[in-house]
Write an enzyme that holds these catalytic residues in place. Structure first.
Site, short mmCIF file in Angstrom:
data_model
loop_
_atom_site.label_atom_id
_atom_site.label_comp_id
_atom_site.label_asym_id
_atom_site.label_seq_id
_atom_site.Cartn_x
_atom_site.Cartn_y
_atom_site.Cartn_z
N GLU A 312 2.13 -12.34 -52.68
CA GLU A 312 2.36 -10.90 -52.51
C GLU A 312 2.31 -10.21 -53.88
O GLU A 312 1.65 -9.18 -54.05
CB GLU A 312 3.73 -10.68 -51.86
CG GLU A 312 4.11 -9.24 -51.68
CD GLU A 312 3.24 -8.53 -50.65
OE1 GLU A 312 3.27 -8.93 -49.48
OE2 GLU A 312 2.51 -7.60 -51.02
N ASP A 316 -0.46 -7.43 -55.01
CA ASP A 316 -0.05 -6.06 -55.35
C ASP A 316 -0.47 -5.68 -56.77
O ASP A 316 -0.93 -4.56 -57.01
CB ASP A 316 1.48 -5.92 -55.22
CG ASP A 316 1.96 -6.13 -53.79
OD1 ASP A 316 1.11 -6.23 -52.89
OD2 ASP A 316 3.18 -6.22 -53.59
N SER A 530 0.44 -5.10 -46.57
CA SER A 530 0.73 -5.44 -47.96
C SER A 530 -0.41 -5.10 -48.90
O SER A 530 -0.19 -4.83 -50.08
CB SER A 530 0.92 -6.95 -48.09
OG SER A 530 2.24 -7.29 -48.00
N ASP A 572 -10.33 10.72 -41.14
CA ASP A 572 -9.63 10.45 -39.88
C ASP A 572 -10.22 9.19 -39.25
O ASP A 572 -11.44 9.10 -39.08
CB ASP A 572 -9.81 11.66 -38.96
CG ASP A 572 -8.90 11.60 -37.74
OD1 ASP A 572 -8.06 10.68 -37.67
OD2 ASP A 572 -9.04 12.49 -36.88
N ILE A 573 -9.38 8.24 -38.93
CA ILE A 573 -9.85 6.99 -38.31
C ILE A 573 -9.72 7.14 -36.80
O ILE A 573 -8.65 7.51 -36.29
CB ILE A 573 -9.03 5.78 -38.82
CG1 ILE A 573 -9.02 5.73 -40.36
CG2 ILE A 573 -9.58 4.47 -38.23
CD1 ILE A 573 -10.39 5.68 -41.02
N GLY A 591 -7.10 13.14 -35.31
CA GLY A 591 -5.84 13.65 -35.84
C GLY A 591 -4.89 12.50 -36.13
O GLY A 591 -5.28 11.33 -36.12
N ASP A 593 -2.29 9.57 -35.75
CA ASP A 593 -1.96 8.60 -34.70
C ASP A 593 -1.09 7.49 -35.29
O ASP A 593 -1.10 7.28 -36.51
CB ASP A 593 -3.25 8.02 -34.08
CG ASP A 593 -4.12 7.35 -35.12
OD1 ASP A 593 -3.72 6.28 -35.63
OD2 ASP A 593 -5.19 7.90 -35.47
#
Ligand SMILES: *[C@@H]1O[C@H](CO)[C@@H](O)[C@H](O)[C@H]1NC(C)=O
Ligand SMILES: *[C@@H]1O[C@H](CO)[C@@H](O)[C@H](O)[C@H]1NC(C)=O
Ligand SMILES: *[C@@H]1O[C@H](CO)[C@@H](O)[C@H](O)[C@H]1NC(C)=O
Ligand SMILES: *[C@@H]1O[C@H](CO)[C@@H](O)[C@H](O)[C@H]1NC(C)=O
Ligand SMILES: *[C@@H]1O[C@H](CO)[C@@H](O)[C@H](O)[C@H]1NC(C)=O
Ligand SMILES: *[C@@H]1O[C@H](CO)[C@@H](O)[C@H](O)[C@H]1NC(C)=O
Ligand SMILES: *[C@@H]1O[C@H](CO)[C@@H](O)[C@H](O)[C@H]1NC(C)=O
Ligand SMILES: *[C@@H]1O[C@H](CO)[C@@H](O)[C@H](O)[C@H]1NC(C)=O
Length: 610
Positions: A312, A316, A530, A572-573, A591, A593
């Site tokens: 992790e 990062d 992550s 927008d996905i 929009g 979600d």
């Protein structure tokens, strides 16, 4: 409050005459009238072990009420609202400390209570705002102070061991002057949000070895001057994929002398410098000799032992710092991991590192303008009182001009399980009711929660992307319109499984599947929100660079901006869903979600908007 999943939590404030206690004088008598402060049901996945050894020491954090928090919130709203005259006029540490300072009555009452247990000023560590007092006491003393019995609790799945209790009480005299004492009822584990469970079940460390064919793909990827996104980005994500996709290629940071990106690490994770170097050698050669500032919190680890490198932490730092290069990075490693060794009588930490980190950063005068965290847990495993205080701390960071970014979780609407017969999405209020499981801290309205996408043409909401509605925090005004529209379209679907009046998340999203990283000297692929959080955070950090370079303030708390002008700077996905809790989950749609939020970043547009 009556409807929160902890049926008994902070609700049944009943007095009970404590087990026939001697009452030699009136003062002692009043102190013996204890009122239950918090009481929870046994948390899922934990079994109670033997009583905690009386001589073990424990660090108790006591939170005193912040009577001026409403004022702080009002400041936060004004300075974060792009339409307000005070936009960007963030508060100083001293301003914020003054706004969280308790009433003198509270300070006096708590001091008296601690004095009754033999604790004086010299035994207390106070936050600068005076709203937290920390003491180190034996379990025996803690049990007397809190009229409770600590046990050793074992987490079945991981074997982690903590010292906790299901309820504690406070004398009537301090009951209203203390908001919480921890560790007591806090069982949340705040795991790193890597979708390893979903994606690489057989690889214990969640790192998928790179095969020859993948290596060949990586080998072919030479930095290009075009910004067309390579089709290879559909299966493997590299820095260049993200630069092309989100439009940061060619932007040269100008304010590296003032700007910084902070990354938090817990559970003894540290980022390995050799891994970072190897990653840079592969993907960002101009950064190969650069590093980041390591800041241990409460003795956080940094052995740099390659075989103990944290996936992790490496993910990062490699992506957060790689994308925002040459913006300086800070990596905090906060100590405090189970197991607690029950046979030891020597002091150990409290196994409750999250407050430790918050205390630490709130005490710093200078903070990175952007902070990314990829750890969280289901909201119901976090006591309400704790969630509220932690969320208030994020608001304090926001008021000081810090953008606080969290991953939204990797279980879709809960556990990622589509089978109603086997789903583990149950309430822990004793009723075992099937319910979606919101995720904390993503559910705190003062953080920016980042969900996950996959594929590049077009991007699609990834199946594990955590999304939903808080049971603890109401919907903030900034998302009323966007979330209201979504809910109106949803109609009665999933009614009863989620709380339509709760804070909705995620706010935004970013790529989250198959990030090529280096960990322990090996190349591998890692997936999860992550990966999305540091990606989004790096772009925010570049936007902060834009503002700082022209001597403006950093962006601070982002959501009021994102839900207004900012939305123009997001893609927008429209497809994808996030199954879990025996359902197919929510759908990505036009929009906002609860899979991908408002969408993924378009840096060039955002740059012109900020
Ligand atoms: C806050 O920082 C100051 C200065 O570095 C230090 O002396 C003090 O102990 C810190 N307070 C806490 C509660 O950590
Ligand atoms: C991610 O990588 C794995 C292992 O190489 C591969 O099987 C999978 O198809 C990849 N995912 C996507 C979305 O391409
Ligand atoms: C990194 O350091 C090495 C050794 O000092 C040097 O040869 C190399 O040119 C440096 N690379 C960059 C990109 O600065
Ligand atoms: C590095 O970590 C491994 C695994 O925990 C351990 O076996 C080894 O002794 C450590 N090496 C050093 C030099 O501490
Ligand atoms: C706990 O400590 C004892 C004594 O030092 C040791 O023998 C035992 O292996 C330890 N247990 C764990 C789980 O670390
Ligand atoms: C809830 O589940 C727990 C653990 O599986 C079980 O012990 C308990 O009896 C259940 N309660 C109800 C009301 O079904
Ligand atoms: C739903 O959310 C609201 C707003 O935060 C809260 O007051 C209420 O208790 C929640 N209901 C349940 C059933 O959790
Ligand atoms: C998601 O979309 C599918 C296909 O259009 C539809 O059948 C389903 O009802 C939708 N689910 C929700 C929760 O909107």
């Amino acid at each position: 409050m009556l409807n929160i999943p902890f049926a008994s939590l902070a609700v049944v404030l009943y007095l009970y005459a404590s087990l026939a206690r001697a009452a030699p004088n009136p003062a002692a008598f009043s102190a013996s009238l204890n009122i239950v402060k918090e009481s929870i049901n046994p948390p899922r996945g934990w079994v109670q072990g033997p009583p905690a050894p009386e001589h073990h020491t424990i660090k108790l954090s006591i939170a005193l009420p912040q009577p001026r928090f409403g004022e702080l919130e009002a400041h936060l709203q004004e300075v974060s609202d792009p339409a307000h005259a005070r936009y960007g006029q963030h508060l100083s540490k001293a301003d914020v400390d003054a706004l969280v300072t308790p009433h003198q009555d509270s300070l006096d009452s708590v001091d008296d209570w601690l004095a009754q247990h033999g604790l004086g000023d010299e035994d207390m560590v106070r936050s600068d705002g005076m709203d937290w007092v920390t003491i180190r006491v034996t379990i025996g003393t803690a049990e007397k102070m809190l009229d409770t019995k600590y046990h050793i609790w074992i987490h079945e799945e991981s074997g982690d061991v903590v010292v906790r209790t299901l309820s504690y009480s406070l004398p009537e005299s301090v009951h209203e002057h203390v908001e919480l004492v921890q560790p007591t009822t806090m069982f949340a584990r705040f795991k790193p949000e890597m979708a390893s469970l979903h994606y690489f079940p057989s690889v214990p460390d969640a790192l998928e070895p790179i095969t020859d064919s993948i290596a060949a793909v990586l080998g072919q990827q030479v930095p290009s001057s075009t910004t067309a996104v390579s089709p290879t980005c559909n299966s493997i994500i590299t820095l260049e994929c993200l630069q092309d996709l989100y439009g940061t290629k060619g932007y040269t940071p100008q304010a590296a002398d003032k700007n910084a990106l902070g990354i938090t690490g817990y559970l003894e994770q540290f980022a390995n410098l050799q891994d970072l170097k190897q990653f840079y050698a592969q993907q960002l050669p101009q950064a190969v000799n650069t590093s980041f500032t390591f800041v241990p919190v409460a003795g956080g680890e940094n052995s740099q032992n390659l075989s103990e490198a944290g996936i992790e932490a490496n993910l990062d730092t490699q992506y957060g710092l790689g994308l925002s290069f040459p913006t300086p990075g800070t990596f905090w490693s906060t100590a405090g991991r189970p197991p607690f060794n029950a046979t030891l009588t020597t002091p150990t930490d409290s196994n409750e590192p999250y407050n430790t980190w918050l205390d630490f950063v709130l005490n710093q005068t200078n903070l990175p303008q952007t902070i990314s965290t990829s750890y969280g847990d289901e909201e119901q495993s976090v006591p309400l009182s704790y969630a509220i205080r932690a969320c208030s701390s994020f608001a304090q960071l926001g008021a000081r001009g810090v953008s606080v970014i969290f991953s939204s979780g990797d279980g879709g609407v809960g556990d990622g399980d589509t089978d109603p017969a086997t789903t583990t999405c149950k309430t822990i209020d004793g009723q075992n009711k099937t319910t979606f499981l919101p995720f904390f801290p993503a559910s705190c309205p003062y953080v920016t929660a980042v969900g996950g996408t996959v594929n590049v043409a077009p991007e699609v909401g990834v199946f594990f992307s955590g999304g939903g509605f808080s049971n603890y925090f109401g919907r903030p005004a900034y998302q009323d319109s966007a979330v209201g529209t979504y809910l109106a379209n949803l109609g009665q679907t999933y009614a009863g499984l989620f709380n339509a009046s709760g804070r909705a998340y995620p706010d935004v999203s970013a790529q989250s599947m198959n990030f090529s990283i280096v960990s322990g000297g090996r190349n591998g692929l890692v997936s999860g929100t992550s990966a999305a959080a540091p990606t989004f955070a790096a772009i925010v950090s570049l936007l902060n660079d834009v503002r700082l370079a022209s001597n403006r303030s950093p962006l601070g708390f982002l959501n009021p901006f994102l839900y207004t002008q900012g939305v123009q700077g997001l893609t927008d996905i429209l497809t994808g869903n996030n199954p879990g809790c025996g359902t197919e989950g929510f759908n990505s749609s036009q929009g906002w979600d609860p899979v991908t939020g408002l969408g993924t970043p378009k840096f060039e547009v955002l740059k012109s908007l900020v």
